[in-house]
Design an enzyme around this catalytic site. Structure first.
Site: not given
Length: 406
Positions: A121-123
């Site tokens: 995801q947003s990592v």
């Protein structure tokens, strides 16, 4: 069933030949519970992806020293708990903690193993930005320059007048609705444009963007002056990603491979989801292994160094830790009351140089230079975001720090 913990019986998702209809992953909800507990380790079975190739040389990780499941501590509410209980209650798929160059905990759950890839995801935002950091030192991108210098087509959008740094810090004034549960929000339309989801049933998508670039060009409304406020909007990362592709003439999978994954000495190929135009989703589409994420975290901890080589520019690491951090507004993370945001990283406390990569459903990389500690955790929460689950994980990490630091 909304979801299930590791200590619960495992439902037969996608089991059988073929699996019965009630246990087949629905395309529209593949990333939602309980399906995400299966799909986040199998993104290549759900949609098109492109490989992020590792190099020929693998950098060794520090020696391991077992697990910390039995470590007991008091959480922020004064309740006695254990590290193992935290792992179960926060729907952990894998976790690694290293202190002073030694792995003090490494564990795998929910069918995951050392070679498994997990959706970040947003990592992905922090990885993409760091992979491009060398473009600044090479003079190919100036963070103070207007974003339209690199993407002149954006002159007709709400990004007109914004700088590259505004985009990196999510302080542009562009309106973008990041309501995850609403299928017709801007981020819901991103699911469709990126190729993550089919059209929602009963919704006319004839005027929806067919790829990420079309969605970017269609965002023409500003809700604030550039630089006046911080507002978390995933589309900012994809604007930056398109600028990086434009100046290098390469696609993101190749850029991340050549500029980060290979220099880190990663052990596994990663991958990234791609839309109909072949664009890799910078804001959330990368999948990688736990141990390779640990290599990334340790390089950040060590000022960008891997085995005596600078693989991440030190100036970038210093700017993440000490740069002019964007201020939080009322809608920003309540978990970090003295926190801020810089270069696609979260800052836990602006008075200390600790930084995090965070992704919905419980993805986390935690780097504490002042404690010589890194932690990597991949999870499949039953909710997009959860302040209690994030704080519970942070309590566990802080307990490890106290155990080894006193």
């Amino acid at each position: 069933m909304t979801s299930y913990r590791n200590s619960d019986p495992t439902p037969p998702i996608m089991l059988g030949a073929p699996p019965p209809p009630e246990w087949r992953v629905p395309r529209i909800d593949w990333d939602r519970p309980p399906w995400n507990r299966w799909t986040f380790q199998r993104v290549t079975e759900m949609m098109p992806t492109a490989p992020i190739r590792r190099g020929e040389t693998v950098s060794p990780l520090p020696a391991g020293a077992g697990r910390l499941d039995d470590l007991t501590y008091s959480d922020r509410h004064g309740t006695t708990t254990s590290f193992g209980q935290m792992l179960d209650e926060t729907y952990t798929d894998a976790m690694l903690v290293a202190v002073d160059g030694r792995i003090v905990h490494e564990s795998y759950h929910n069918g995951m193993g050392p070679r498994s890839l997990h959706l970040l995801q947003s990592v992905s935002k922090s990885i993409t930005a760091t992979a491009a950091a060398g473009l600044f030192s090479e003079g190919l991108i100036d963070p103070a320059a207007p974003i339209t210098h690199y993407l002149p087509e954006l002159a007709g959008t709400a990004w007109a007048g914004a700088t590259v740094q505004h985009v990196l810090d999510m302080t542009s004034g562009v309106r973008f609705d990041e309501t995850y549960a609403a299928r017709d929000s801007d981020v819901g339309k991103m699911d469709y444009a990126s190729g993550w989801k089919p059209a929602p049933e009963g919704v006319d998508v004839s005027d929806w963007p067919a790829c990420m670039w079309e969605q970017i060009l269609g965002l023409t409304v500003a809700e604030a002056e550039h630089g006046a406020r911080f507002s978390y909007r995933s589309i900012e990362t994809d604007v930056f990603g398109h600028a990086v592709e434009r100046v290098t003439g390469q696609r993101l999978p190749q850029i991340i491979s050549r500029r980060l994954w290979q220099p880190l000495g990663c052990e596994e190929d990663a991958n990234i989801t791609v839309d109909s135009a072949g664009y890799g989703l910078a804001c959330g589409g990368i999948s990688a292994s736990l141990r390779d994420l640990a290599r990334f975290a340790l390089a950040l901890l060590n000022d960008g160094m891997v085995e005596g080589r600078h693989v991440i520019p030190r100036a970038w690491v210093e700017d993440v830790r000490h740069g002019a951090h964007g201020l939080f507004d009322d809608s920003a993370r309540v978990e970090f009351p003295n926190g801020c945001y810089r270069n696609q990283f979260w800052i836990e406390d602006r008075d200390r140089p600790r930084h995090l990569c965070l992704g919905i459903f419980g993805q986390m990389i935690y780097v504490a230079p002042d404690a010589g500690l890194v932690a990597v955790k991949v999870s499949t929460w039953p909710d997009f975001t959860s302040t209690p689950l994030l704080l519970q994980a942070l309590d566990g990490i802080h307990a490890v720090e106290r155990a080894f630091r006193g």
